[in-house]
Write a protein that holds these residues in place. Structure first.
Motif: not given
Length: 703
Positions: A264-285
């Motif tokens: 389960v992803l929600a457990s065991g985290t100790d840090s956070n990241v502010l992530l900027t994502v760019r869509n370079n796939t040529g498609n709508v995500i």
């Protein structure tokens, strides 16, 4: 009716008791531990956890062709003790009820009073004691192994009281779906019966859940369950080898359970990241989810508006575990098609938190001002500065902030030593570089410009005059030099044969001030160096060699004029004024496809090597056929008669003996003393393999 009711109650009680009785199981083998050391590295892996060998920087090393281990740290992590008698120069090791003693400079060890011969004597270096890798097999149950491809030695041993278990806290959700209530649950490394404390805060009733935190090593565990009435049952071999920070354990009966780790992803985290994502796939995500790498467990939806246009950007705050920051991302196009991006690094040390999803299923990191300890370019760093370098950092801009964000790329590197690291050059040729002392102060700064924006290898040398970039190449190139002379080489220099500035009276320091020392080689050792060739056909060099016995010796060497990527130089004898050698290269008449240099170094100090035999592995078992008559192989070399601490090499087709790949080898020493290699695949090697042999041991490596 009363009789029937009593009989029914008795039946229920018996059934309840039956669930508490341990199920029959075969006797488990004792739990084993493993310590892995890499030649030249100051760290080792103890049961899956990397740790520094000791505070003094001890490293496993090759000595006269033998793997030597730093003794104290290895034995103490196994659970043993080491004592030293200075008056007798004697080392005493105790482990698992056995005692092994040996004396510095002596090849005889005593295991519980029984004499055993070793191929190489123990020695001390800077106050640290080194012993031959295989001498630890004098302890019952201990086995050692060597991997030539990774240059790693592994000691496998029975876990005993005092053995180091590298543990980590695991958040464990225990679900009891059985019909029994438990008041205690304890764990022990499988087969040891060394039960830890009760992990339950309160009694765990049937169909209830307990959330606990317990320390686990990356090994298999047995679990002891104590019922409400004192009955004990056991669940064996729960596999915690992939333990992370959390897991779930479901008890289905008194002798069965299922274990899921990091599900389960929600457990065991100790840090956070502010992530900027760019869509370079040529498609709508329309969807973005992520999960711990390779787990297949996905988070909730991260794309808030469920729409990211082609070429668009979005930001999201994501939790992650800083100790293991690699995650998979799964995106969904408007058409419903899904694409997965694997092993995306969320760690903040990239210097940027912007990633680009590309149409080819690959993710790229953008606007990074820092380098990383991973990438496609392998750098060899040589420290010829005159003092120890504690950190080396590279950045794309020559600013203090860029270097503050850059990673340290090396281990502590003393003067005259080398280190290697891999780097992602991000398509840029010019990089700025700084070296630091132990106080974090800059001792040298400069810049280097690579020959291309994505070379395969390169060498950076730090001297008093600054940083110098050696040869770099876009292919797997290099000059392989093997020292089979029996002498220790502590310095080598490659010069242009037309360079007449050097003088015969020069010593090592004079050479080191003017030229780059490409490295040192112990007897029986080989390494790959920069392929620096000169002359109108780019096939000439002058090699200067320094040994402990001579000032220096030299030879002018010419390879075939069509050499392109690979040169091999086997130094077979060092004389008073020059040296003897065999040379090979990848010209069409030499190391063509399917050919490799077959080198043998007789590392034995007492016996001559007479003959070398080979056969298809399918013809027998070399572990059993350990004499010439039983081996029934073909002669590779007849009457080789290699004197002690000398070598020989030739070119062979790697399918010379049947094109099946796997072969057995037998090395016959004088007096019919034989040693064998079993089931070795020559097709694993592209152009070179070297066997370092004694009358009772063989080590081999290749390229």
């Amino acid at each position: 009716m009363k009789f029937i009711k009593r009989l029914g109650a008795l039946f229920v009680a018996l059934c309840l008791m039956a669930t508490m009785v341990p199920a029959a199981f075969a006797a488990d083998a004792k739990a084993t531990g493993a310590i892995t050391l890499t030649i030249g590295s100051p760290t080792m892996s103890v049961n899956g956890t990397s740790t520094t060998i000791d505070a003094e920087g001890s490293r496993a090393t090759l000595y006269k062709g033998y793997t030597m281990l730093p003794l104290r740290s290895v034995v103490e992590n196994m659970g043993g003790t080491v004592s030293w008698n200075a008056a007798n120069q004697q080392i005493t090791m105790k482990y698992n009820g056995s005692t092994v003693s040996m004396t510095l400079g002596s090849k005889t060890a005593y295991a519980n009073g029984v004499a055993k011969s070793m191929s190489v004597a123990p020695f001390t270096d800077n106050g640290r004691t080194y012993v031959w890798l295989r001498s630890l097999e004098s302890f019952p149950g201990v086995t050692v192994g060597w991997r030539a491809d990774t240059r790693q030695a592994t000691v496998v041993y029975p876990m005993v009281a005092g053995s180091t278990l590298a543990t980590q806290p695991v958040q464990l959700k225990i679900t009891n779906t059985s019909t029994v209530a438990y008041k205690e649950i304890r764990f022990a490394p499988a087969g040891t019966e060394s039960w830890g404390g009760n992990v339950l805060p309160t009694q765990l009733y049937a169909n209830s859940i307990a959330n606990v935190t317990a320390n686990f090593a990356k090994v298999k565990y047995d679990m002891q369950l104590t019922g409400a009435y004192g009955y004990k049952s056991y669940i064996r071999n729960l596999d915690f080898t992939n333990a992370g920070s959390y897991g779930s354990l479901t008890i289905t009966s008194a002798d069965a359970a299922t274990l899921v780790l990091d599900g389960v992803l929600a457990s065991g985290t100790d840090s956070n990241v502010l992530l900027t994502v760019r869509n370079n796939t040529g498609n709508v995500i329309t969807s973005i989810v992520y999960g711990s790498a390779a787990t297949g467990a996905w988070s909730d939806e991260q794309l808030a508006i469920r729409y990211l246009a082609a070429g668009g950007y979005t930001t999201m705050t994501l939790p992650y575990a800083s100790a293991k920051p690699y995650y998979d991302f799964r995106i969904t196009y408007q058409s419903g098609w899904q694409v997965t991006y694997t092993n995306v690094n969320l760690a903040s040390s990239w210097g940027t938190q912007m990633v680009t999803f590309n149409a080819n299923g690959q993710v790229s990191y953008a606007n990074s001002s820092t380098s990383t300890n991973s990438g496609s370019t392998e750098i060899t760093f040589k420290n010829n500065y005159g003092k120890t370098v504690y950190e080396l950092r590279m950045a794309l801009s020559n600013t203090d902030s860029a270097f503050r964000n850059a990673k340290n790329l090396i281990d502590t590197t003393k003067n005259g030593d080398t280190d290697k690291f891999s780097i992602d050059l991000t398509g840029m040729r010019k990089w700025y570089i700084r070296a630091y002392d132990k106080d974090g102060d800059v001792i040298e700064s400069g810049s280097v410009t690579f020959s291309s924006n994505n070379p395969k290898t390169a060498t950076i040398t730090l001297k008093k005059s600054g940083f110098a970039l050696g040869s770099s190449s876009s292919a797997d190139t290099g000059l392989l030099i093997s020292n089979m002379s029996g002498k220790e080489i502590y310095g080598m220099f490659v010069l242009d044969p037309d360079d007449d500035d050097y003088k015969n009276s020069w010593d090592y320091d004079d050479f080191n001030d003017e030229y780059d020392d490409i490295g040192e080689l112990d007897a029986g050792e080989y390494d790959i160096f920069d392929l620096d060739l000169y002359g109108k056909n780019d096939n000439e060099m002058r090699l200067i060699i320094f040994t402990d016995e001579d000032d220096f010796v030299e030879r002018e060497i010419s390879f075939n004029k069509n050499i392109s990527d690979i040169g091999v130089l086997c130094i077979t004898k060092i004389n008073s004024s020059d040296f003897d050698y065999d040379k090979y290269d990848d010209d069409k008449d030499d190391l063509a496809d399917g050919e490799l240099v077959f080198a043998v170094y007789n590392a034995d100090e007492d016996y001559k090597l007479k003959n070398v035999y080979v056969r298809k592995a399918s013809k027998g078992d070399a572990d059993d056929d350990d004499n010439v008559d039983d081996f029934k192989g073909d002669l590779v070399w007849s009457s080789t008669d290699l004197s002690t601490e000398t070598g020989k090499s030739e070119v062979f087709e790697n399918d010379e003996w049947g094109n099946e790949g796997y072969y057995d080898f037998l090395f016959e020493f004088e007096g019919n003393r034989c040693v064998t290699v079993d089931d070795e695949d020559l097709t694993d090697y592209d152009y070179f393999i070297q066997f370092n042999v004694t009358h009772d041991d063989v080590e081999f490596d290749g390229e």
